[in-house]
Enzyme design. Structure first.
Site, short mmCIF file in Angstrom:
data_model
loop_
_atom_site.label_atom_id
_atom_site.label_comp_id
_atom_site.label_asym_id
_atom_site.label_seq_id
_atom_site.Cartn_x
_atom_site.Cartn_y
_atom_site.Cartn_z
N LYS A 36 0.92 -1.38 -0.02
CA LYS A 36 -0.07 0.06 -0.15
C LYS A 36 0.93 1.25 -0.02
O LYS A 36 1.90 1.21 0.43
CB LYS A 36 -1.00 0.14 1.24
N1 GLU Z 1 -7.50 0.28 -3.17
C1 GLU Z 1 -8.05 -0.97 -3.51
C2 GLU Z 1 -8.25 -1.87 -2.27
O1 GLU Z 1 -8.00 -1.54 -1.19
C3 GLU Z 1 -7.57 -1.69 -4.84
C4 GLU Z 1 -6.31 -2.05 -4.61
C5 GLU Z 1 -5.57 -2.63 -5.96
O2 GLU Z 1 -6.25 -2.77 -7.22
O3 GLU Z 1 -4.62 -3.11 -6.06
O4 GLU Z 1 -8.39 -3.24 -2.58
#
Ligand code: GLU
Length: 427
Positions: free
Chosen positions: A117
């Site tokens: 993240k």
């Molecule tokens: N931000 C989204 C999540 O928390 C998508 C993450 C992604 O597609 O890599 O799952």
């Protein structure tokens, strides 16, 4: 609260949340993992943390510095995968927790990714498009040493969108000297994005709600639904719930909450929010206070905003049958216990909001093969992966007599720690 992360000296022990919630969830699953629990500590130690300075020249000519992060929590099962958040409350602690939830989510769904993240501590609403472009490009360049199509693949999250991903893809591509569309997902279609990606998270929320409803005897059609958050997750989930006959009786965004017991016209609310930036002033519903919002009687409550929203106090007051977590980490572990005592079914984030990263996986595969699928194909595969994951988690919960969250964590941790064990420790 006890200090559960004392061994990580870079965290401020005075502000344990939300990483402490993640650690507590890991502690709760450990007794269910048999001999694999030998490896459990690996999940309490993010593999790699990068903190970067993001300086830009503002439109008025001054120079400003912002703090950015990319955390790769675990890479045992594949490259890192997870979004990038632009929000004024972003901290290292938060990004660590979000990266941990990505590790669990990707494993629970069986996607060949680890968890990662990123984030930049800014309020994107306070910047011009040009400034946001400079922030995004500099941030991308700074984290360029750890990302890549086979290393770590960012995507949108709170405060970022397709345009952010387009700038990230272009910046990374410029730096490596060739177009690398697979470095991010959630891109515009013209740059190798996937059909269905934008609405995939909201669609996934609906799919798991429907599956839970079937088993709990609470059909979506005719159900009352309350949604907290009216962005890419909450807004689209509300629309799809309504398309399937549910009555969305209340919504809340950053500006406040609104209610209409007869059901809110979601397309009209979406159009209002797009035109005015928020729901305030929307004619089709009445304003309602935050306390009353949390106590509305409904069948489905969808927290689709930020983490830590379902507190023990709110969990005690909520009058819903099912909570479907569109946000990441919306329920604290203590609140989770209260929901369980009160017989309110909580469908956890790592399952409920996994539709987005599942279609991100499809996008990444399409970029690698340079062969693109139809929207119908995307949605059929999304439906299949999510219903299978749901069924496996539900079965585990029944067999082990644990919550749906613990069941999802059991399945995920078994996969992650088996990979860890088979790979062994280097050197
Ligand atoms: N931000 C989204 C999540 O928390 C998508 C993450 C992604 O597609 O890599 O799952």
């Amino acid at each position: 609260m006890t200090n559960k992360h004392s061994s990580l000296s870079y965290l401020d022990p005075g502000r344990p949340e939300p990483w402490a919630s993640f650690i507590e969830q890991i502690d709760r699953v450990a007794p269910h993992l048999g001999s694999l629990s030998h490896w459990i500590e690996t999940l309490k130690h993010p593999k790699r943390i990068l903190v970067v300075d993001v300086p830009i020249v503002r439109d008025d000519g001054t120079i400003a510095h912002y703090e950015g992060y990319r955390v790769q929590h675990n890479l045992s099962r594949g490259p890192g995968k997870g979004g990038v958040r632009f929000h004024p409350a972003v901290t290292l602690n938060e990004v660590m927790a979000l990266s941990g939830w990505m590790t669990i989510k990707n494993a629970a769904l069986g996607l060949p990714f680890g968890g990662a993240k990123g984030g930049v501590r800014i309020d994107p609403r306070l910047f011009s498009a040009n400034e946001l472009e400079r922030i995004t490009r500099r941030y991308t360049s700074e984290i360029g040493i750890v990302i890549g199509p086979d290393k770590d693949i960012p995507a949108p999250d709170v405060g970022t969108d397709q345009q952010t991903m387009a700038w990230m893809m272009d910046t990374y591509s410029m730096n490596v000297g060739h177009t690398a569309s697979g470095v991010v997902t959630g891109k515009p279609i013209a740059l190798g994005g996937s059909l269905g990606r934008q609405e995939a998270t909201g669609r996934g929320v609906y799919i798991v709600a429907r599956e839970a409803g079937i088993r709990a005897g609470i059909p979506i059609s005719g159900a009352r639904v309350v949604v907290q958050g009216f962005g890419n997750v909450g807004g689209i989930a509300a629309r799809i719930f309504r398309e399937h006959g549910a009555k969305v009786i209340a919504l809340q965004d950053a500006e406040g909450a609104i209610v209409n017991p007869a059901g809110i016209d979601i397309p009209a609310a979406l159009a209002h929010a797009a035109a005015h930036g928020s729901l305030s002033g929307f004619f089709g519903a009445e304003p309602i206070g935050a306390d009353d919002f949390w106590q509305l009687e409904c069948e489905y409550f969808v927290p689709a905003a930020l983490e830590g929203q379902v507190t023990p106090q709110r969990a005690q007051a909520m009058r819903t049958r099912i909570v479907v977590e569109g946000a990441n980490g919306p329920t604290t572990p203590a609140a989770d216990d209260i929901l369980r005592e009160r017989d309110i079914l909580a469908i956890p984030d790592v399952l409920a909001n996994a539709g987005g990263v599942t279609v991100s996986y499809f996008e990444w595969v399409q970029d690698f093969s340079s062969f693109f699928w139809s929207e119908e194909e995307i949605n059929i595969r999304l439906e299949s992966i999510m219903t299978k994951a749901f069924e496996a988690v539900w079965r585990t919960a029944l067999e082990r007599q644990v919550s749906i969250r613990t069941a999802a964590f059991i399945i995920a941790c078994q996969r992650i720690l088996a990979a860890r064990e088979q790979r062994g420790l280097y050197p």
